[in-house]
Design a protein around this motif. Structure first.
Motif, PDB file in Angstrom:
ATOM      1  N   GLY A 141      41.677 -42.906 -12.425  1.00  0.00           N
ATOM      2  CA  GLY A 141      41.245 -41.976 -13.455  1.00  0.00           C
ATOM      3  C   GLY A 141      41.505 -40.536 -13.081  1.00  0.00           C
ATOM      4  N   GLU A 142      40.823 -39.638 -13.805  1.00  0.00           N
ATOM      5  CA  GLU A 142      41.055 -38.220 -13.549  1.00  0.00           C
ATOM      6  C   GLU A 142      39.808 -37.396 -13.846  1.00  0.00           C
ATOM      7  OE1 GLU A 142      44.147 -37.022 -16.206  1.00  0.00           O
ATOM      8  OE2 GLU A 142      43.114 -37.833 -17.968  1.00  0.00           O
ATOM      9  N   VAL A 143      39.837 -36.203 -13.348  1.00  0.00           N
ATOM     10  CA  VAL A 143      38.743 -35.266 -13.571  1.00  0.00           C
ATOM     11  C   VAL A 143      39.082 -34.436 -14.811  1.00  0.00           C
ATOM     12  CG1 VAL A 143      37.453 -33.329 -12.585  1.00  0.00           C
ATOM     13  CG2 VAL A 143      38.264 -35.188 -11.104  1.00  0.00           C
ATOM     14  N   VAL A 144      38.079 -34.245 -15.679  1.00  0.00           N
ATOM     15  CA  VAL A 144      38.302 -33.448 -16.885  1.00  0.00           C
ATOM     16  C   VAL A 144      37.223 -32.361 -16.983  1.00  0.00           C
ATOM     17  CG1 VAL A 144      39.355 -35.384 -18.145  1.00  0.00           C
ATOM     18  CG2 VAL A 144      36.876 -35.009 -18.305  1.00  0.00           C
ATOM     19  N   ALA A 145      37.515 -31.371 -17.798  1.00  0.00           N
ATOM     20  CA  ALA A 145      36.498 -30.349 -18.058  1.00  0.00           C
ATOM     21  C   ALA A 145      35.475 -30.958 -19.018  1.00  0.00           C
ATOM     22  CB  ALA A 145      37.147 -29.116 -18.674  1.00  0.00           C
ATOM     23  N   ASP A 146      34.199 -30.841 -18.686  1.00  0.00           N
ATOM     24  CA  ASP A 146      33.163 -31.392 -19.566  1.00  0.00           C
ATOM     25  C   ASP A 146      31.823 -30.789 -19.185  1.00  0.00           C
ATOM     26  OD1 ASP A 146      31.266 -32.761 -20.983  1.00  0.00           O
ATOM     27  OD2 ASP A 146      31.880 -34.755 -20.320  1.00  0.00           O
ATOM     28  N   PRO A 147      31.329 -29.887 -20.038  1.00  0.00           N
ATOM     29  CA  PRO A 147      30.040 -29.248 -19.718  1.00  0.00           C
ATOM     30  C   PRO A 147      28.894 -30.257 -19.640  1.00  0.00           C
ATOM     31  CG  PRO A 147      30.743 -28.720 -21.964  1.00  0.00           C
ATOM     32  CD  PRO A 147      31.891 -29.432 -21.312  1.00  0.00           C
ATOM     33  N   HIS A 148      29.079 -31.431 -20.247  1.00  0.00           N
ATOM     34  CA  HIS A 148      28.027 -32.445 -20.196  1.00  0.00           C
ATOM     35  C   HIS A 148      28.110 -33.285 -18.932  1.00  0.00           C
ATOM     36  CE1 HIS A 148      26.830 -31.472 -24.244  1.00  0.00           C
ATOM     37  NE2 HIS A 148      28.094 -31.568 -24.626  1.00  0.00           N
ATOM     38  N   ARG A 149      29.188 -33.128 -18.175  1.00  0.00           N
ATOM     39  CA  ARG A 149      29.370 -33.840 -16.908  1.00  0.00           C
ATOM     40  C   ARG A 149      29.240 -35.359 -17.093  1.00  0.00           C
ATOM     41  NH1 ARG A 149      24.893 -31.038 -13.474  1.00  0.00           N
ATOM     42  NH2 ARG A 149      23.784 -31.508 -15.387  1.00  0.00           N
ATOM     43  N   PHE A 150      29.869 -35.837 -18.128  1.00  0.00           N
ATOM     44  CA  PHE A 150      29.836 -37.281 -18.390  1.00  0.00           C
ATOM     45  C   PHE A 150      30.930 -38.004 -17.610  1.00  0.00           C
ATOM     46  CE2 PHE A 150      27.834 -36.526 -22.770  1.00  0.00           C
ATOM     47  CZ  PHE A 150      26.586 -36.902 -22.322  1.00  0.00           C
ATOM     48  N   VAL A 151      30.593 -39.208 -17.183  1.00  0.00           N
ATOM     49  CA  VAL A 151      31.615 -40.130 -16.682  1.00  0.00           C
ATOM     50  C   VAL A 151      31.899 -41.098 -17.830  1.00  0.00           C
ATOM     51  CG1 VAL A 151      32.173 -41.906 -14.977  1.00  0.00           C
ATOM     52  CG2 VAL A 151      30.748 -39.928 -14.331  1.00  0.00           C
ATOM     53  N   GLN A 152      33.145 -41.159 -18.245  1.00  0.00           N
ATOM     54  CA  GLN A 152      33.497 -42.048 -19.357  1.00  0.00           C
ATOM     55  C   GLN A 152      34.587 -43.016 -18.923  1.00  0.00           C
ATOM     56  OE1 GLN A 152      33.303 -40.388 -23.461  1.00  0.00           O
ATOM     57  NE2 GLN A 152      33.518 -38.429 -22.393  1.00  0.00           N
ATOM     58  N   MET A 153      34.545 -44.197 -19.520  1.00  0.00           N
ATOM     59  CA  MET A 153      35.501 -45.229 -19.133  1.00  0.00           C
ATOM     60  C   MET A 153      36.238 -45.767 -20.345  1.00  0.00           C
ATOM     61  SD  MET A 153      34.873 -48.589 -16.742  1.00  0.00           S
ATOM     62  CE  MET A 153      33.916 -49.581 -17.887  1.00  0.00           C
ATOM     63  N   ASP A 154      37.566 -45.781 -20.262  1.00  0.00           N
ATOM     64  CA  ASP A 154      38.372 -46.475 -21.256  1.00  0.00           C
ATOM     65  C   ASP A 154      38.293 -47.958 -20.921  1.00  0.00           C
ATOM     66  OD1 ASP A 154      39.197 -44.146 -22.601  1.00  0.00           O
ATOM     67  OD2 ASP A 154      40.743 -43.775 -21.097  1.00  0.00           O
ATOM     68  N   THR A 155      37.753 -48.734 -21.854  1.00  0.00           N
ATOM     69  CA  THR A 155      37.527 -50.154 -21.548  1.00  0.00           C
ATOM     70  C   THR A 155      38.800 -50.966 -21.752  1.00  0.00           C
ATOM     71  OG1 THR A 155      36.883 -50.793 -23.777  1.00  0.00           O
ATOM     72  CG2 THR A 155      35.160 -49.886 -22.359  1.00  0.00           C
ATOM     73  N   ARG A 156      38.761 -52.167 -21.229  1.00  0.00           N
ATOM     74  CA  ARG A 156      39.894 -53.083 -21.378  1.00  0.00           C
ATOM     75  C   ARG A 156      40.167 -53.418 -22.835  1.00  0.00           C
ATOM     76  NH1 ARG A 156      37.857 -57.408 -17.238  1.00  0.00           N
ATOM     77  NH2 ARG A 156      37.961 -56.131 -15.364  1.00  0.00           N
ATOM     78  N   PHE A 157      39.151 -53.233 -23.660  1.00  0.00           N
ATOM     79  CA  PHE A 157      39.292 -53.606 -25.068  1.00  0.00           C
ATOM     80  C   PHE A 157      39.678 -52.418 -25.926  1.00  0.00           C
ATOM     81  CE2 PHE A 157      35.949 -56.012 -22.932  1.00  0.00           C
ATOM     82  CZ  PHE A 157      36.596 -57.236 -22.862  1.00  0.00           C
ATOM     83  N   GLY A 158      40.077 -51.337 -25.274  1.00  0.00           N
ATOM     84  CA  GLY A 158      40.589 -50.205 -26.044  1.00  0.00           C
ATOM     85  C   GLY A 158      39.526 -49.219 -26.492  1.00  0.00           C
TER      86      GLY A 158
END
Lengths: 352, 352
Positions: free
Chosen positions: A318-335
Motif C-alpha cells: 500500500g501507500e501513505v496518503v494525505a488524510d486529516p482523519h488519519r484513516f487506514v483504508q483497505m481496498d478489498t478483494r471484492f473491489g
C-alpha cells in the motif's frame, strides 16, 4: 576451598520453590547451575548485580543509544515454532531494530511461580540462550524472583534491549509522508494462530507455526539497500497489522491505503481465521515488519527484503496518503474499500 | 481530527481488564492517560516501541556502559515508607550505582492482573514517576501486559537501568583485598521488617519504615571523597547483609570479619526481629550500601557517607582478611566469634 553446595540442582524432577527467590544460597545455586551456564558470556561472568559493557564504535562516531523493553507472558509457554524463551529475545531485539539500531545487549528479569518444574524452566532458558546466541545479542545481566503458587503463571520474562543507531539515521513512527510506500516482510497472523491453536482444545488440520524471529539482520539489509529512504519500521505484534498501521497513521498525521489482495496470508492461517471468525489483520506476528519507504527506493528496498531468508514473501501492500482523519483504508478483494480500525476487542489474550 | 476515545479511563472506579493488554485501543488509552502522563519526558514522547537517547559525555571520554535489571514483586504493594513503584526505581538505580556508575535511563515492564483497581495502579505509577524524577533518572520506555485474574498478583514491575561508569573507575565484588575496611551506610533490616509488619496480621507497637531510597548521590559523594580507594559497593537487599558479605567473600576469594556491636540496628527492628526469631543480618534493605575501601581512605570515606543525608548513621563495621575458606565471621556483642553463613532458609518471601 569450602564446598558451597552439597547437592546439585535437580533439573530433572525438581521444582521452583520460594527459596530460589530469597537471594540466599538456593538463589545463587539456581543462577549458577542454570542461568549462568546457559547464557554464559564475559559480562555475566563479572558476577555483579549489573554488567559493565564496552562502548560500541557507532556511539563514539555520533550515534545514539536505543533502549526498548517488553514483558512476555505468552500462554502456553511452548507453542509450534517457539516458546516463551525465544520470544523474550526476539520481541525485544525487534523493538530495538525497528528504530534502525543494532541490538547489542539484553537484560532478563524472570518471575517464576513456585512449583514450576525446573526441567521446563531449563528448556525455556536454553531456548532463550540459543535465540540470544543466534541473534548475537548476549543476555548480560538478569534477575530472578519467585511468587507463591497461584500468584503467577509458570514463568514471565521481561527483557530490555540496548542498541545503537548510527549517526544521522532517523527512523520512527512519526516520519511517514504522503507518497511513501508500504512494504510488508511476509505473511501475517502466523504467530497468533500458532499460539491459539494450542489453546482451548482447538485443533486445526494443518499445523500453524509461529514466525518468531529476530529481525535485525533483515533491517540491516534493508537499510543498506535503501540508505536514507527508510522512514518507519515497525513489527506488527499485539493488535496485528491493522493496529500497527493505525498507530503509524496517528503518529505521522497521515492516512494509509492498503490493498487486501497484496497482503500475504498463509492458506492454513486464513482457513483457521475464517473458522474462528477472526481477521488476520488483527492477529499478532513476531517475525514480520512493516517498512514505510520513500517511493524512489521502494523497488530496491523490496528486492533487499526478498533476498533475505526472513523476507522471501515480502510484498508492496500500500501507500501513505494525505488524510486529516488519519484513516487506514483497505481496498478489498471484492473491489470495495473499507476502513481498517484499531483493534478494540480482545480476541487473543496473552499472545506474547 | 477524529476523536480517538469517547470515554476517558475511569481511574477512580475502573479495573484493569484483558483489553488493556491486547495492544489495541484500550492499551493505547492506558498508556496515554496513565503511564505517558505520569512519566512524561522527551524520550517517552517519541512514541515508538523504544527510545532513542543521547550519548552521555562520560562515554565519549573513555567510559563504559552499565546495565542492571530487577523484577519487583513485593507483597503487599504498599508498605510503610514506600510501595512497589518507588521500589522498582530505587532497586535498579542502586544496582547501577553499585558499579560506580551514574544512572541515566530506566525501562519499565508492567505485568498487571486482570481486575486490579486502576486507582491503585495510578497510585503506584505516580509514586514510581516521583521516585524517577527525584532520582533524576527518567523512565524512557515501557511495556504493559495483562494476565487473567489468578495468574498474577496485582502488579509486577521489572525495570532495567542503563548508566555510565567513568573512565578508569573499577568497582566490583571481586576486588576486595585483605586489609580493606568495611563501611555500612546505616541501620539494617528496616525494609524487610517494614514489609513484614504489613503481613500476616503482625502488629508491632512502633511503626517500622522501609529505608527504600536511591543511593546514587551517596555513591557519588563517596567516590569523590575517596578517589581510587573504593573497591566494592553493594546494596544488601534480599538475603540481607549476611548474604551480601558472603557473596563478596566468595567473589574476591577473601575472608571478612565484622563486629556485631558496630552494626547499626534500630531498636524497633531489633525488638521485632527478636520477637519473631529473625536475625537482622538476613533481613532485606533497600536504601543501604556496603562499601569496601582501601584502609588508607577509610576515614575520609566514612566522613563522606556521614555527611550525606542517606548516610548519617554510617559506620565502620569490619575488615577484609586473608582466608582460603572465604568465611564471614562476626565478633559478637558477648565477646565470642561466630561464622555468618549464607541465608539458606526463606524467612521473608517477596520482600522486593
Amino acid at each position: 576451598m569450602k564446598k558451597d553446595y552439597v547437592r546439585p540442582l535437580d533439573l530433572r524432577a525438581g521444582r521452583v520453590d520460594m527459596n530460589h527467590g530469597a537471594g540466599g544460597r538456593a538463589s545463587a545455586q539456581l543462577v549458577e547451575e542454570l542461568f549462568a551456564r546457559a547464557f554464559d558470556n564475559e559480562f555475566l561472568r563479572q558476577g555483579n548485580d549489573g554488567a559493565v559493557l564496552p562502548v560500541p564504535r557507532e556511539l563514539l562516531d555520533g550515534g545514539r543509544l536505543v533502549m526498548a523493553c517488553d514483558g512476555h507472558v505468552v500462554s502456553p509457554l511452548f507453542f509450534p515454532g517457539g516458546d516463551l524463551g525465544a520470544l523474550a529475545v526476539h520481541g525485544t531485539v525487534n523493538d530495538v531494530a525497528m528504530l534502525g539500531a543494532r541490538p547489542l545487549y539484553l537484560s532478563a528479569s524472570f518471575i517464576l511461580e513456585e512449583g514450576f518444574p525446573l526441567a521446563d524452566l531449563k528448556r525455556l532458558v536454553e531456548s532463550m540462550a540459543a535465540a540470544a546466541r543466534d541473534a548475537g545479542v548476549p543476555v548480560v545481566t538478569g534477575d530472578t524472583k519467585v511468587v507463591e503458587q497461584g500468584k503467577g503463571d509458570g514463568v514471565f520474562i521481561a527483557t530490555t534491549g540496548v542498541g545503537v543507531v548510527p549517526r544521522g539515521l532517523e527512523i520512527g513512527g512519526a516520519l511517514a509522508r504522503p507518497g511513501d510506500v508500504l512494504l510488508l516482510s511476509g505473511s501475517i497472523g502466523d504467530h497468533g494462530m500458532a499460539v491459539l491453536s494450542q489453546r482451548e482444545s482447538l485443533e486445526f488440520e494443518t499445523t500453524i507455526t509461529s514466525d518468531t524471529a529476530a529481525l535485525h539482520t533483515l533491517v540491516a539489509a534493508l537499510l543498506e539497500a535503501a540508505p536514507g529512504g527508510v522512514r518507519v519500521l515497525r513489527d506488527p505484534t499485539r493488535g496485528g497489522l491493522g493496529t500497527t498501521l493505525n498507530e503509524i497513521a496517528r503518529q505521522s498525521g497521515v492516512g494509509i491505503r492498503i490493498d487486501e489482495a497484496a497482503i500475504p496470508v498463509k492458506p492454513q492461517v486464513e482457513a483457521a481465521c475464517e473458522f474462528l471468525g477472526l481477521d488476520p489483520l488483527y492477529i499478532a506476528n513476531e517475525g514480520k515488519l512493516v517498512a514505510i519507504v520513500d517511493s524512489a527506493v521502494a523497488g530496491r528496498a523490496l528486492a533487499a527484503l526478498r533476498a533475505h531468508p526472513l523476507g522471501t514473501e515480502a510484498a508492496r501492500i500500500g501507500e501513505v496518503v494525505a488524510d486529516p482523519h488519519r484513516f487506514v483504508q483497505m481496498d478489498t478483494r471484492f473491489g470495495g474499500r473499507r476502513v481498517v480500525d484499531w483493534l478494540s476487542g480482545e480476541p487473543l489474550p496473552r499472545i506474547c
